[in-house]
Design an enzyme around this catalytic site. Sequence first.
Site, PDB file in Angstrom:
ATOM      1  CD  GLU A 106      -1.874  -2.345   1.448  1.00 26.33           C
ATOM      2  OE1 GLU A 106      -0.704  -2.671   1.772  1.00 26.33           O
ATOM      3  OE2 GLU A 106      -2.811  -3.159   1.406  1.00 26.33           O
ATOM      4  CG  HIS A 118     -11.392  -6.147   6.542  1.00 25.56           C
ATOM      5  ND1 HIS A 118     -10.495  -6.837   7.312  1.00 25.56           N
ATOM      6  CD2 HIS A 118     -11.032  -6.373   5.262  1.00 25.56           C
ATOM      7  CE1 HIS A 118      -9.629  -7.463   6.527  1.00 25.56           C
ATOM      8  NE2 HIS A 118      -9.925  -7.197   5.281  1.00 25.56           N
TER       9      HIS A 118
END
Lengths: 328, 328
Positions: free
Chosen positions: A62, A131
Amino acid sequence: MCAKKMTYRDALKEAISEAMRNDSRVFLMGEDVARYGGTYAVTKGLAKEFGEDRIRDTPLSESAFTGAGIGAALGGMRPIVEIMTVNFSLLALDQIINNAATIRHMSGGQFRIPLVIRMATGSGKQLAAQHSHSLEVMYAHVPGLKVICPATVEDARGMLQAALDDPNPVIMFEHVSLYNMSDEIEDNTKVDLKSAKIRRSGEDITLITFGGSLHKTLQAAEELAAQNIDCEVLDLRSLRPLDHDAILASIRKTHRAVVIEEGWRSFGVAAEIMALVMEKAFYELDAPIARACGVEVPIPYAKHLEDASVPQVPDIVAKVQEVLNSDV
Amino acid sequence: MSKDTLEKFSQEKCLKLFYEMLRIRRFEEKSAELYSAGKIRGFLHLYNGEEAIAVGVMEMLRDEDSFIGTYREHGHALARGVSMKSIMAEMYGKVEGCSRGRGGSMHLYDKEKKFYGGNAIVGGHLPLAVGLGLADKMQNRDVVTACFFGDGAVAEGEFHESLNLAALWKLPVLFVCENNFYAMGTQISREESQVDLCAKASSYNVKSVAVDGMDILSVMEETQKAIDYITKNESPYFLEFQTYRFRAHSMFDAELYRDKKEVEEWKKKGPIVRFKKLLEEQKWLDEAKIKEMEKKIATEIQASIEFAENGHWEPISHLTKDVYCEEM
């Protein structure tokens, strides 16, 4: 002009493909965006049309691919970086905050970073504490970034189009509960990236919210209408910049407000709005502003616990009643 | 460093290289003085001892090539041709500085020179270099991005993510590691399980070479090979230049972590003394020439100080200018 029905997901896809057709500098990269078609299927089929150079699968890095997006923007491209979910964006936080947000100012205005970073946010899918969070406020805290949260199908396309036209880094949050939502939208949906929008006009109280909470808030407003409580619902759409004028105008009209968000209560968007009203419209208030926010807990997996972690329709209704009963 | 290699270059070229190294050395010494005098504030990281790398690499880069560096970047900026006046003014915090006084010593920028900044998050700029390389590749520009960083950056995740990405995507990035064996005060063997940095880069399939970074001729030769390789193979390249920082990490460093004898040993191998000896043996350089150079450098430094002293403070009303780019 003709209206057509599409999902939030397809509205995003349309904005992306339109931009890619019109501008060869636009490309998209992220984890599993090409062959897999995107975790939430936003980019499904795009690699076929545009090739894997422009719909670019990345490794699970990322920080590097977000930073590469910033670098590519510095190098004259107009990248879209897709990060699977806001929790993963923390791995790229250094790039976003220390680089994307600073380079223009720190260089004395020499560079521009026309970059869109899209990511899923929010709860409702039983994905537990790594999440499901809503960390929009962490980004909204940072000058140099723009932070948008389209809550409707029309805004999904229109705000993404506007973000792609913007010369600044724009962080776009897509609430996971919205992807399958469908609506009829007009051809031309382009909007600015700074205006809040009244989604329901009312006289008694203003409900201020954004993103995934908009629809619960509208539903609460319907239930309250049955009790003769006339709610105005203001969709912030953009958190940075925050549309102060729209918030204050609505407060001056209804004199009461509840702020609704999935993010944690402490130091949140609601806290910012309450402070703003204190500073600018304190004497307009007929009652203290209330907030319905996320409970201060890592969001758990079990459905009943997850539901209890973020404001639901009955919580919003209760908060409104509380405010109306506390008139001074 | 040998006479054979020397003869590949002209006397004029060699004297210019020597002059550039001396110019950086004197500039850094003056910066330290100005820091002690309170004219320069913030952090100040000096490049003494490492001059051969900036001068040698910049000599080989073409005008169209980009570069990006760390917070120890005065030498790179000077060698690239960023005006000494604008660098000094930047360190004084004046609006005439190369970053309008917003960056200071650690954040020099110059868009015209394709200099994407002094970056002060160790390793944080490697992904930007990957992105610059990606933009060049996608726009079919036949250029190289040189990315300077220290041995400390090798411990950061961005180093690994970036080398992997650059190799995977075959990007024209020249990774230049200035290995001075200390990450601030931590000796490399105390922080790396594998001190062979080329082994790390090679593991990502990046062509890697370790070079004596105190020998400007080797720096140039190996840089040219690297650029040729990048251009021919459309692949990144990793150069590890072994060098040494003669001065403390920054102006706040008491140097408790290394032996003075070690510093003295390295100084004997310094890039300027070694090149001076070789040029003198070749009869290309003598005391008179050095004196002339010193005089010219002193004049330039003095002019840069006067420029900085006479510079202006950016009005506070401009404080928030360039946080965002207003027009496309």
